[in-house]
Design a protein around this motif. Structure first.
Motif, PDB file in Angstrom:
ATOM      1  N   PRO A  94      21.378  68.647 -45.162  1.00 46.63           N
ATOM      2  CA  PRO A  94      21.437  69.858 -44.450  1.00 46.63           C
ATOM      3  C   PRO A  94      20.485  70.001 -43.076  1.00 46.63           C
ATOM      4  CG  PRO A  94      20.128  70.101 -46.421  1.00 46.63           C
ATOM      5  CD  PRO A  94      20.989  68.989 -46.413  1.00 46.63           C
ATOM      6  N   PRO A  95      20.495  71.021 -42.284  1.00 48.32           N
ATOM      7  CA  PRO A  95      19.485  71.132 -41.099  1.00 48.32           C
ATOM      8  C   PRO A  95      18.528  71.892 -41.629  1.00 48.32           C
ATOM      9  CG  PRO A  95      21.359  72.406 -40.830  1.00 48.32           C
ATOM     10  CD  PRO A  95      21.796  71.450 -41.979  1.00 48.32           C
ATOM     11  N   CYS A  96      17.160  71.555 -41.061  1.00 44.52           N
ATOM     12  CA  CYS A  96      16.121  72.594 -41.416  1.00 44.52           C
ATOM     13  C   CYS A  96      16.236  73.799 -40.783  1.00 44.52           C
ATOM     14  CB  CYS A  96      14.876  71.876 -41.093  1.00 44.52           C
ATOM     15  SG  CYS A  96      14.621  70.334 -41.921  1.00 44.52           S
ATOM     16  N   ASP A  97      15.355  74.744 -41.249  1.00 48.01           N
ATOM     17  CA  ASP A  97      15.469  75.942 -40.409  1.00 48.01           C
ATOM     18  C   ASP A  97      14.766  75.772 -38.953  1.00 48.01           C
ATOM     19  OD1 ASP A  97      15.196  79.158 -41.172  1.00 48.01           O
ATOM     20  OD2 ASP A  97      13.530  78.851 -39.895  1.00 48.01           O
ATOM     21  N   MET A  98      15.430  76.770 -38.226  1.00 48.93           N
ATOM     22  CA  MET A  98      15.013  76.730 -36.661  1.00 48.93           C
ATOM     23  C   MET A  98      13.630  76.724 -36.591  1.00 48.93           C
ATOM     24  SD  MET A  98      16.167  75.997 -33.774  1.00 48.93           S
ATOM     25  CE  MET A  98      17.882  75.803 -34.256  1.00 48.93           C
ATOM     26  N   SER A  99      12.743  77.086 -37.654  1.00 47.91           N
ATOM     27  CA  SER A  99      11.334  77.200 -37.252  1.00 47.91           C
ATOM     28  C   SER A  99      10.713  75.977 -37.221  1.00 47.91           C
ATOM     29  CB  SER A  99      10.704  78.247 -38.563  1.00 47.91           C
ATOM     30  OG  SER A  99      11.096  77.684 -39.545  1.00 47.91           O
ATOM     31  N   TYR A 100      11.751  74.661 -37.770  1.00 46.05           N
ATOM     32  CA  TYR A 100      10.843  73.494 -37.668  1.00 46.05           C
ATOM     33  C   TYR A 100      11.503  72.698 -36.728  1.00 46.05           C
ATOM     34  CZ  TYR A 100       9.695  74.029 -42.741  1.00 46.05           C
ATOM     35  OH  TYR A 100       8.759  74.596 -43.843  1.00 46.05           O
ATOM     36  N   SER A 101      11.928  73.288 -35.483  1.00 45.79           N
ATOM     37  CA  SER A 101      12.264  72.617 -34.320  1.00 45.79           C
ATOM     38  C   SER A 101      11.046  71.718 -33.615  1.00 45.79           C
ATOM     39  CB  SER A 101      12.960  73.331 -33.375  1.00 45.79           C
ATOM     40  OG  SER A 101      11.979  74.246 -33.042  1.00 45.79           O
ATOM     41  N   GLU A 102      10.076  72.222 -33.993  1.00 49.30           N
ATOM     42  CA  GLU A 102       8.753  71.362 -33.339  1.00 49.30           C
ATOM     43  C   GLU A 102       7.989  70.796 -34.626  1.00 49.30           C
ATOM     44  OE1 GLU A 102       6.598  73.760 -30.632  1.00 49.30           O
ATOM     45  OE2 GLU A 102       8.489  74.649 -29.661  1.00 49.30           O
ATOM     46  N   TYR A 103       8.456  70.653 -35.613  1.00 53.39           N
ATOM     47  CA  TYR A 103       7.818  69.981 -36.919  1.00 53.39           C
ATOM     48  C   TYR A 103       7.376  68.400 -36.421  1.00 53.39           C
ATOM     49  CZ  TYR A 103       6.712  68.573 -41.266  1.00 53.39           C
ATOM     50  OH  TYR A 103       6.257  68.036 -42.685  1.00 53.39           O
ATOM     51  N   THR A 104       6.260  68.130 -36.933  1.00 53.30           N
ATOM     52  CA  THR A 104       5.972  66.652 -36.746  1.00 53.30           C
ATOM     53  C   THR A 104       5.202  66.507 -37.865  1.00 53.30           C
ATOM     54  OG1 THR A 104       5.532  66.885 -34.360  1.00 53.30           O
ATOM     55  CG2 THR A 104       4.698  64.952 -35.187  1.00 53.30           C
ATOM     56  N   PRO A 105       5.966  65.395 -38.884  1.00 56.38           N
ATOM     57  CA  PRO A 105       5.480  65.516 -40.122  1.00 56.38           C
ATOM     58  C   PRO A 105       3.848  65.078 -40.323  1.00 56.38           C
ATOM     59  CG  PRO A 105       7.424  64.449 -40.163  1.00 56.38           C
ATOM     60  CD  PRO A 105       6.893  64.820 -38.624  1.00 56.38           C
ATOM     61  N   ALA A 140      17.224  70.302 -33.095  1.00 52.08           N
ATOM     62  CA  ALA A 140      16.532  70.499 -31.701  1.00 52.08           C
ATOM     63  C   ALA A 140      16.577  71.928 -31.162  1.00 52.08           C
ATOM     64  CB  ALA A 140      17.617  69.642 -30.701  1.00 52.08           C
ATOM     65  N   PRO A 141      15.597  72.212 -30.297  1.00 51.12           N
ATOM     66  CA  PRO A 141      15.590  73.426 -29.455  1.00 51.12           C
ATOM     67  C   PRO A 141      17.047  74.177 -29.245  1.00 51.12           C
ATOM     68  CG  PRO A 141      14.232  72.151 -28.738  1.00 51.12           C
ATOM     69  CD  PRO A 141      15.045  71.270 -29.298  1.00 51.12           C
ATOM     70  N   PRO A 142      17.123  75.315 -29.271  1.00 48.32           N
ATOM     71  CA  PRO A 142      18.464  75.837 -29.287  1.00 48.32           C
ATOM     72  C   PRO A 142      19.287  75.783 -28.106  1.00 48.32           C
ATOM     73  CG  PRO A 142      17.061  77.530 -30.106  1.00 48.32           C
ATOM     74  CD  PRO A 142      16.244  76.395 -29.689  1.00 48.32           C
ATOM     75  N   ASN A 161      14.406  72.254 -23.080  1.00 48.27           N
ATOM     76  CA  ASN A 161      14.202  71.285 -24.053  1.00 48.27           C
ATOM     77  C   ASN A 161      12.600  71.417 -24.337  1.00 48.27           C
ATOM     78  OD1 ASN A 161      16.693  70.314 -23.233  1.00 48.27           O
ATOM     79  ND2 ASN A 161      16.094  68.362 -22.195  1.00 48.27           N
ATOM     80  N   ILE A 162      11.830  72.034 -23.579  1.00 43.87           N
ATOM     81  CA  ILE A 162      10.290  72.344 -23.813  1.00 43.87           C
ATOM     82  C   ILE A 162      10.222  73.692 -23.642  1.00 43.87           C
ATOM     83  CG2 ILE A 162       8.004  71.182 -23.516  1.00 43.87           C
ATOM     84  CD1 ILE A 162       9.427  69.054 -21.889  1.00 43.87           C
ATOM     85  N   PRO A 163      10.334  74.305 -24.274  1.00 43.33           N
ATOM     86  CA  PRO A 163      10.435  76.033 -24.238  1.00 43.33           C
ATOM     87  C   PRO A 163       8.952  76.424 -24.526  1.00 43.33           C
ATOM     88  CG  PRO A 163      11.406  75.558 -26.348  1.00 43.33           C
ATOM     89  CD  PRO A 163      11.154  74.162 -25.779  1.00 43.33           C
ATOM     90  N   HIS A 164       7.974  75.864 -23.686  1.00 44.27           N
ATOM     91  CA  HIS A 164       6.806  76.464 -23.371  1.00 44.27           C
ATOM     92  C   HIS A 164       6.378  76.392 -22.095  1.00 44.27           C
ATOM     93  CE1 HIS A 164       5.563  75.923 -27.850  1.00 44.27           C
ATOM     94  NE2 HIS A 164       6.489  74.897 -27.794  1.00 44.27           N
TER      95      HIS A 164
END
Length: 386
Positions: A94-105, A140-142, A161-164
């Motif tokens: 399954p996909p992770c929650d959208m809050s993990y879109s920038e997660y780097t383990p 990926a970002p929305p 792609n880089i929403p910052h």
């Protein structure tokens, strides 16, 4: 003839030698005959042979006369097998929650806060334990799109792609990045490098012999210029938005940018989106993930690393990854402190002490200061240092 004449002794020696040869020859013949006799003592006909081994004539031909006896059967089947799931169902992750879109383990800021802040150890790689592993796909970002292709990606990247946009606001004066509608544009500026200076940076380094007399450098053009023309791999401490690396890449010079995941949240992200090599990392308590003698030049532009602290540990690590004869270029504090010390909000005394300490570490490494001109200082690692 006397009894002790030499001739008589010679005849006696020949007689003994002949007796010894005949005796050895006789023993050899005797043992040969005994060996031949033992081999001829076996049965001479088939009947005697069958009686001795207790089997019938048919077995000699390889066929059993007893119909009830079973011949041995060779088994060529495999006895090491695994069960293969032949069903049509597929285990979907399954996909992770959208809050993990920038997660780097291994670069999770929340996990990093648990570690020591001394030498910035909390910003080093700290990978999750087995209990913390996520069994889901990082989304990926929305509004993610296919990135621009090179060379257009050198100057543009999609905002989705880089929403910052923090860097476009925080570093607006330094001209790092600008937001233009649905995309970012990278003008090529930087903290110490406006557009004009950045475009001539490599020219400055390549032609510093024209800025100083050869006698002052204690080097000859024949030695220095081929070395500079051979710069191919550059190690950049501090990514910013990788504009310098992109500029070098256009000239077939590979720059590996290296920076932590700090308040500049997306700087490595910007570099990778633009197609410029970059890694999340930091000069702290661990070695850099590069082999020795991997780079022709190392560059630091206002990277704010305390090069003189910890007994020069960070410069020693730069020395390790530089090839013999490689260059280290430093710009920003404390270089040219006499001009910029008020803007850096530090005392002139403090900046002078820092530069003196850096010079001392470089001297202990046997580095030669090639030139200091304007905002740049260039050191060279000795050619005979491995």
């Amino acid at each position: 003839m006397a009894n002790g004449s030499p001739k008589q002794h010679q005849l006696e020696a020949k007689r003994k030698r002949l007796t010894w040869i005949l005796g050895v020859s006789g023993l050899c013949v005797l043992f040969y005959v005994l060996g031949a006799w033992q081999h001829t003592a076996s049965p001479t006909n088939l009947a005697q042979s069958i009686t001795k081994v207790a089997c019938d004539v048919s077995n000699v031909a390889g066929v059993s006369s007893n119909p009830s006896s079973e011949s041995a059967v060779l088994d060529f089947n495999s006895h090491h097998q695994i069960q293969i799931n032949n069903t049509d169902s597929v285990n979907e992750i399954p996909p992770c929650d959208m809050s993990y879109s920038e997660y780097t383990p291994c670069q999770d800021p929340q996990r990093g806060r648990k570690f020591d802040r001394n030498m910035l150890k909390y910003r080093e790689r700290h990978c999750p334990t087995k209990d913390e592993l996520l069994l889901c796909l990082i989304p990926a970002p929305p509004k993610y799109k296919t990135p621009f292709k090179w060379p257009q990606s050198r100057d543009y990247a999609w905002y989705g792609n880089i929403p910052h946009n923090e860097l476009s606001v925080e570093k607006a004066v330094q001209n790092w990045v600008q937001v233009e509608g649905d995309r970012f544009r990278f003008p090529g500026g930087g903290t110490m490098f406006p557009v004009e200076l950045m475009l001539i940076l490599m020219t400055l380094v390549s032609s510093f012999l024209l800025l100083m007399e050869a006698s002052e450098l204690q080097l000859t053009q024949a030695v220095v210029i081929p070395s500079l023309m051979g710069i191919v791999y550059v190690f950049v401490v501090g990514v910013k938005v990788a504009s310098w690396g992109a500029y070098l890449l256009k000239r077939d010079i590979i720059a590996m940018s290296f920076a932590p995941r700090d308040t500049h949240e997306a700087q490595v992200w910007f570099a990778l989106e633009r197609g410029v090599p970059a890694m999340i990392g930091i000069l702290a308590s661990q070695r850099l993930p590069y082999p020795a003698r991997a780079f022709d030049m190392a560059h630091c532009s206002r990277c704010l690393i305390p090069w003189h602290q910890n007994d020069g540990l960070y410069l020693i690590e730069v020395d390790r990854v530089l090839r013999p004869g490689g260059y280290w270029i430093l710009s920003g504090p404390p270089i040219h402190w006499k001009k910029y010390w008020r803007g850096w909000e530090r005392t002139a005394k403090d900046l002078k002490q820092e530069q003196d300490a850096i010079e001392d570490v470089a001297k202990r490494l046997c580095w030669k200061k090639v030139v200091e001109k304007g905002d740049l200082s260039v050191w060279q690692k000795p050619l005979n240092h491995i």
